[in-house]
Design a protein around this motif. Sequence first.
Motif, mmCIF file in Angstrom:
data_model
loop_
_atom_site.group_PDB
_atom_site.id
_atom_site.type_symbol
_atom_site.label_atom_id
_atom_site.label_comp_id
_atom_site.label_asym_id
_atom_site.label_seq_id
_atom_site.Cartn_x
_atom_site.Cartn_y
_atom_site.Cartn_z
ATOM 1 N N THR A 112 40.086 13.424 26.104
ATOM 2 C CA THR A 112 40.147 13.079 27.319
ATOM 3 C C THR A 112 38.988 13.819 28.106
ATOM 4 O O THR A 112 38.885 14.773 28.072
ATOM 5 N N PRO A 113 38.219 12.648 28.839
ATOM 6 C CA PRO A 113 37.353 13.383 29.769
ATOM 7 C C PRO A 113 37.627 13.777 30.802
ATOM 8 O O PRO A 113 38.892 13.602 31.359
ATOM 9 N N GLY A 114 37.000 14.812 31.437
ATOM 10 C CA GLY A 114 37.180 15.458 32.648
ATOM 11 C C GLY A 114 36.779 14.620 33.702
ATOM 12 O O GLY A 114 36.355 13.488 33.599
ATOM 13 N N PHE A 115 37.240 15.007 35.159
ATOM 14 C CA PHE A 115 36.696 14.334 36.037
ATOM 15 C C PHE A 115 35.341 13.815 36.348
ATOM 16 O O PHE A 115 34.923 12.586 36.441
ATOM 17 N N ASP B 62 30.757 9.893 35.509
ATOM 18 C CA ASP B 62 29.414 9.352 34.876
ATOM 19 C C ASP B 62 29.918 8.051 34.120
ATOM 20 O O ASP B 62 29.014 7.362 33.903
ATOM 21 N N GLN B 63 30.783 8.058 33.339
ATOM 22 C CA GLN B 63 30.843 6.888 32.382
ATOM 23 C C GLN B 63 31.275 5.436 33.314
ATOM 24 O O GLN B 63 30.675 4.488 32.919
ATOM 25 N N ILE B 64 31.701 5.797 34.320
ATOM 26 C CA ILE B 64 32.185 4.590 35.377
ATOM 27 C C ILE B 64 30.684 4.261 35.747
ATOM 28 O O ILE B 64 30.438 3.051 36.013
ATOM 29 N N GLN B 65 29.895 5.145 36.144
ATOM 30 C CA GLN B 65 28.611 4.896 37.075
ATOM 31 C C GLN B 65 27.651 4.326 35.818
ATOM 32 O O GLN B 65 26.991 3.373 36.209
ATOM 33 N N ASN B 66 27.685 4.576 34.537
ATOM 34 C CA ASN B 66 26.815 3.999 33.562
ATOM 35 C C ASN B 66 27.340 2.636 33.234
ATOM 36 O O ASN B 66 26.532 1.810 33.265
ATOM 37 N N ARG B 67 28.646 2.267 33.205
ATOM 38 C CA ARG B 67 29.080 0.834 33.282
ATOM 39 C C ARG B 67 28.521 0.027 34.273
ATOM 40 O O ARG B 67 28.323 -1.032 34.190
ATOM 41 N N LYS B 68 28.573 0.611 35.572
ATOM 42 C CA LYS B 68 28.325 -0.219 36.717
ATOM 43 C C LYS B 68 26.794 -0.595 36.742
ATOM 44 O O LYS B 68 26.044 -1.578 37.008
#
Length: 82
Positions: free
Chosen positions: A65-68, A73-79
């Motif tokens: 489970t990723p931390g905050f 970062d994952q969400i930003q990379n997807r965007k």
Amino acid sequence: MFVMLYELVKESKKNVKALETIINLFEPKLRKSLTLTNYSEREDLAQELKCKLIMYIQGYDVDSTPGFWELKDQIQNRKNES
């Protein structure tokens, strides 16, 4: 003593008491939800829900489970990829 759910899930992999504690924590929500079903079916449904809860707890990988900040970062990379 207050123990975080995260710690209980992690501990439940090797300790049945931790698993019981998690089930007991969800018991009020389970009972409240069962009021929406027929009285004659409540016990069977309660047992099925507890089995599903155990299955998901034991199958959940706490360490992946990723931390905050990792999630951010994952969400930003997807965007950025879109």
